[in-house]
Design a protein around this motif. Structure first.
Motif, PDB file in Angstrom:
ATOM      1  N   UNK A  38      -7.519  65.316 -28.175  1.00 28.28           N
ATOM      2  CA  UNK A  38      -7.251  64.344 -29.340  1.00 28.28           C
ATOM      3  C   UNK A  38      -6.032  64.699 -29.706  1.00 28.28           C
ATOM      4  N   UNK A  39      -4.942  64.428 -30.477  1.00 27.18           N
ATOM      5  CA  UNK A  39      -3.779  64.617 -30.870  1.00 27.18           C
ATOM      6  C   UNK A  39      -4.029  64.892 -32.532  1.00 27.18           C
ATOM      7  N   UNK A  40      -3.657  66.083 -33.490  1.00 29.38           N
ATOM      8  CA  UNK A  40      -4.043  65.631 -34.531  1.00 29.38           C
ATOM      9  C   UNK A  40      -2.913  67.007 -34.807  1.00 29.38           C
ATOM     10  N   UNK A  41      -2.840  66.212 -36.043  1.00 31.24           N
ATOM     11  CA  UNK A  41      -1.377  66.862 -37.184  1.00 31.24           C
ATOM     12  C   UNK A  41      -1.426  68.087 -38.028  1.00 31.24           C
ATOM     13  N   UNK A  42      -0.842  68.905 -37.039  1.00 33.44           N
ATOM     14  CA  UNK A  42      -0.811  70.201 -38.094  1.00 33.44           C
ATOM     15  C   UNK A  42      -0.953  71.379 -37.018  1.00 33.44           C
ATOM     16  N   UNK A 101      -9.211  74.841 -44.566  1.00 33.50           N
ATOM     17  CA  UNK A 101      -7.381  75.283 -44.319  1.00 33.50           C
ATOM     18  C   UNK A 101      -7.449  74.115 -43.252  1.00 33.50           C
ATOM     19  N   UNK A 102      -8.229  74.368 -42.034  1.00 28.17           N
ATOM     20  CA  UNK A 102      -7.678  73.258 -40.848  1.00 28.17           C
ATOM     21  C   UNK A 102      -8.757  72.139 -41.557  1.00 28.17           C
ATOM     22  N   UNK A 103      -9.388  72.671 -42.483  1.00 20.71           N
ATOM     23  CA  UNK A 103     -10.397  70.721 -42.909  1.00 20.71           C
ATOM     24  C   UNK A 103      -9.569  69.945 -43.827  1.00 20.71           C
ATOM     25  N   UNK A 104      -8.415  70.625 -44.162  1.00 18.34           N
ATOM     26  CA  UNK A 104      -7.111  69.565 -45.197  1.00 18.34           C
ATOM     27  C   UNK A 104      -8.424  69.410 -46.250  1.00 18.34           C
ATOM     28  N   UNK A 146      -6.775  73.366 -25.420  1.00 14.66           N
ATOM     29  CA  UNK A 146      -7.320  73.459 -26.805  1.00 14.66           C
ATOM     30  C   UNK A 146      -6.013  72.874 -28.684  1.00 14.66           C
ATOM     31  N   UNK A 147      -7.206  72.506 -29.059  1.00 14.49           N
ATOM     32  CA  UNK A 147      -6.162  72.656 -30.546  1.00 14.49           C
ATOM     33  C   UNK A 147      -6.001  73.217 -31.872  1.00 14.49           C
ATOM     34  N   UNK A 148      -5.395  73.870 -32.297  1.00 18.22           N
ATOM     35  CA  UNK A 148      -5.427  74.791 -33.169  1.00 18.22           C
ATOM     36  C   UNK A 148      -4.355  75.106 -33.608  1.00 18.22           C
ATOM     37  N   UNK A 149      -4.332  75.494 -35.205  1.00 16.41           N
ATOM     38  CA  UNK A 149      -3.199  75.274 -35.794  1.00 16.41           C
ATOM     39  C   UNK A 149      -2.648  76.617 -36.038  1.00 16.41           C
TER      40      UNK A 149
END
Ligand SMILES: [Zn+2]
Ligand SMILES: [Zn+2]
Length: 363
Positions: A38-42, A101-104, A146-149
């Motif tokens: 997936x793509x995810x902003x931030x 923080x990750x969940x907006x 993986x995706x991570x902030x």
């Protein structure tokens, strides 16, 4: 991308729960699958270099996870929360927490204190419940990416081999737990010399603990490693450790003990280990739980009769994670705990590896 996907299945859950290690591994609810990234902003895309198999992953696969934590996971999910990644050519440890923080979301009271591992919103917001490795929306480390902030990535200090760096996450859990034993007791007994127990022994010495450090190891090779990591003595069983320190009393058919250890670190993650830890703690002693026994029948009288105190360590703050990563250069020898490095498709072998098993996804 290729990844190991866990999909809950009630028949397999009950089968694995009932048969335990005798359950055919190929029937476990895990499969190599092509999953979308997936793509995810931030969030940044981080390539996975290595990802560990944790006791809690095995508990999940074998239907032994505590039922009360089930609502805080979401499936199907790519498992793997011990993640060593590569971002822009640099090695990074990935903090897998998905907190406010990750969940907006605005920070909950625990996140405001920096206690993101105790976040009250892990099942809230636009992301599915659970941290990386237990999350339906974002893949864990048993896949290629993986995706991570950005603030969840911790650069690995130069010179640290990958097979040591991958221990950053479990080290952070152990570090947090051991700090709860402060002021340092004169004596610590670590119960269980699997990966977590050995990390505890190694880390206690790295943190400058100079008191008496004892261990209970089931197997001779674990006992040897415990000594190499700084244990002063190793018992072959909890019973042996108990008899070495406590006096036994008998009345009719009953027996009880007086004496024991000032601090007991339960690192086996089993109900049996928990019962043993309570028995091994001396009057006014401390028990630290680094594992996660679920539903168990336990004699709770030590909390009252011996006034034993119980502590737990589940995850970490950002600072604890950073401190764990910072300790990696001096923790020589941790890499010797690695029992095997496997491609994703070899997962049935990886799950029964002796020692710490790691996945190295290709791609
Ligand atoms: Zn874990
Ligand atoms: Zn929170």
């Amino acid at each position: 991308m290729k990844a190991l996907l866990y999909t809950p299945s009630l028949p397999r859950f009950f089968g694995a729960r009932l048969l335990g290690k005798r359950f055919p591994r190929k029937l476990l609810p895990l499969r190599l699958a092509e999953v979308p990234l997936p793509e995810r902003e931030g969030f940044l895309r981080v390539r996975v270099r290595l990802s560990g198999i944790c006791g809690s992953d095995l508990a999940l696969l074998y239907g032994k996870s505590p039922p009360s934590i089930a609502p805080f996971f979401s499936f199907p999910a790519v498992l793997g929360h011990e993640i060593l990644g590569e971002y822009e050519g640099s090695l990074v440890a990935v903090n897998p927490l998905l907190a406010c923080a990750d969940r907006g979301l605005p920070p909950c009271p625990r996140c405001q204190e920096g206690e993101e591992g105790l976040c009250q919103n892990v099942a809230e917001g636009p992301l599915a419940p659970g941290m990386l490795g237990y999350n339906r929306d974002l893949p864990g480390g048993w896949g290629e990416w993986v995706l991570a902030r950005p603030e969840r990535l911790y650069p690995i200090p130069p010179g640290v081999p990958e097979e040591r760096a991958v221990f950053a996450e479990p080290l952070a859990v152990v570090l947090r737990g051991l700090n709860k034993l402060k002021p340092w007791p004169e004596e610590v007994l670590v119960l269980g010399m699997g990966t977590i127990g050995l990390l505890a022994v190694r880390l206690l010495r790295a943190l400058g603990y100079t008191g008496r450090l004892l261990a209970v190891a089931k197997y001779p090779h674990q006992a040897e490693r415990a000594k190499a990591f700084g244990a002063d003595g190793v018992y072959g069983s909890a019973k042996e450790a108990l008899l070495a320190r406590a006096r036994r009393y008998r009345y009719l058919l009953f027996e009880g003990y007086r004496g024991g250890y000032e601090a007991v670190v339960e690192a086996s993650g089993s109900g049996r280990g928990f019962r043993e830890a309570l028995a091994l703690a001396r009057e006014g002693g401390k028990v630290l739980l680094l594992g996660a026994p679920g539903l168990e029948v336990v004699d709770l009288s030590p909390f009252w009769f011996k006034e034993v105190a119980l502590w737990g360590s589940y995850t970490y703050t950002r600072e604890e994670f950073r401190e764990a990563v910072g300790l990696l250069p001096e923790l020589e020898g941790l890499e010797s705990l690695v029992g095997g490095v496997y491609p994703l498709e070899a997962w049935p072998e990886a799950l029964v590896a002796k020692g710490k098993a790691l996945f190295r996804p290709k791609g």
